[in-house]
Design a protein around this motif. Structure first.
Motif, short mmCIF file in Angstrom:
data_model
loop_
_atom_site.label_atom_id
_atom_site.label_comp_id
_atom_site.label_asym_id
_atom_site.label_seq_id
_atom_site.Cartn_x
_atom_site.Cartn_y
_atom_site.Cartn_z
N TRP A 20 45.73 31.08 43.89
CA TRP A 20 45.16 32.34 43.41
C TRP A 20 46.24 33.16 42.70
O TRP A 20 46.02 33.68 41.61
CB TRP A 20 44.57 33.13 44.58
CG TRP A 20 43.78 34.34 44.18
CD1 TRP A 20 42.43 34.39 43.99
CD2 TRP A 20 44.25 35.66 43.93
NE1 TRP A 20 42.05 35.66 43.64
CE2 TRP A 20 43.16 36.46 43.59
CE3 TRP A 20 45.51 36.25 43.96
CZ2 TRP A 20 43.26 37.80 43.28
CZ3 TRP A 20 45.63 37.60 43.65
CH2 TRP A 20 44.50 38.36 43.32
N GLN A 40 37.73 39.85 41.53
CA GLN A 40 36.49 39.39 42.15
C GLN A 40 35.29 39.71 41.25
O GLN A 40 34.37 38.88 41.12
CB GLN A 40 36.30 40.04 43.53
CG GLN A 40 37.31 39.58 44.56
CD GLN A 40 38.69 40.27 44.44
OE1 GLN A 40 38.90 41.21 43.68
NE2 GLN A 40 39.64 39.78 45.21
N GLU A 41 35.28 40.89 40.63
CA GLU A 41 34.19 41.25 39.71
C GLU A 41 34.23 40.38 38.46
O GLU A 41 33.18 39.98 37.94
CB GLU A 41 34.28 42.73 39.35
CG GLU A 41 33.95 43.65 40.51
CD GLU A 41 34.29 45.10 40.24
OE1 GLU A 41 33.59 45.97 40.81
OE2 GLU A 41 35.25 45.40 39.48
N SER A 43 35.21 37.36 38.41
CA SER A 43 34.64 36.08 38.86
C SER A 43 33.12 36.12 38.93
O SER A 43 32.45 35.16 38.55
CB SER A 43 35.22 35.68 40.22
OG SER A 43 36.59 35.41 40.09
N SER A 44 32.58 37.23 39.40
CA SER A 44 31.11 37.37 39.47
C SER A 44 30.50 37.34 38.07
O SER A 44 29.50 36.67 37.84
CB SER A 44 30.73 38.66 40.18
OG SER A 44 31.03 38.56 41.55
N GLY A 116 28.39 39.05 44.64
CA GLY A 116 29.41 38.00 44.53
C GLY A 116 28.99 37.00 43.48
O GLY A 116 27.91 37.11 42.90
#
Length: 177
Positions: A20, A40-41, A43-44, A116
């Motif tokens: 990561w 993370q956003e 990735s979504s 997610g």
């Protein structure tokens, strides 16, 4: 990275963390911050882009469209999220009944990004979000030639013309669900 089942969980988690950290370089993190998204956003959104795009070269344009919608506070209305929310990956034609499924992943009902990713995003789709194409499009529809590309539009009138062409092509091929 492979896991044989004999590796201790702590070592495996350390490897995930290392990977990561290698992936989310300072450059990628700066690009995410510039578009006001966390990794993370990103990735979504990248998972949605991957779900929409059959062609890698179209990913930055699709990412730009969804970023435009997010910026304007418009529902994403992403069909791959509806398919995920319905837990039916055989859907070939998203129907109104699918759009009504009350699930936080349904971007036709819930504003913003889903909670997610709907799938594992590819590196290409993540990089497409981080290096999105700037344009004014806020609508897209699959092209009626079934090439896997999309017809983009800046307004609802253009979009409805594109959508009717695609719906007719589906009807002509007897694709009902």
């Amino acid at each position: 990275m492979s896991y044989t089942g004999t590796q201790k969980p702590e070592k495996l988690f350390a490897r995930f963390h290392d990977e990561w950290t290698k992936f989310w370089t300072s450059e990628r993190l700066a690009k995410a911050k510039a578009i006001n998204l966390t990794p993370q956003e990103v990735s979504s959104l990248a998972a949605i882009v991957k779900g929409e795009a059959l062609h890698k070269d179209e990913m930055p344009a699709i990412a730009g469209l969804y970023l435009n919608r997010l910026q304007k506070g418009i529902l994403l209305q992403a069909d791959p999220t509806v398919i995920f929310a319905n837990n039916d990956f055989t859907i070939r034609r998203v129907l109104n009944k699918h759009l009504r499924t009350d699930n936080p992943y349904n971007t036709y009902i819930y504003k913003g990004l889903p909670p997610g990713p709907i799938m594992m995003p590819s590196i290409a789709s993540i990089d497409a979000v981080l290096n999105y194409k700037k344009h004014d499009f806020i609508y897209m529809c699959a092209k009626e030639d079934f090439s896997g590309y999309h017809a983009f539009a800046t307004n609802i009138a253009e979009h409805l013309v594109n959508a009717r062409k695609f719906q007719k092509a589906l009807d002509d091929r007897n694709i009902k669900k």
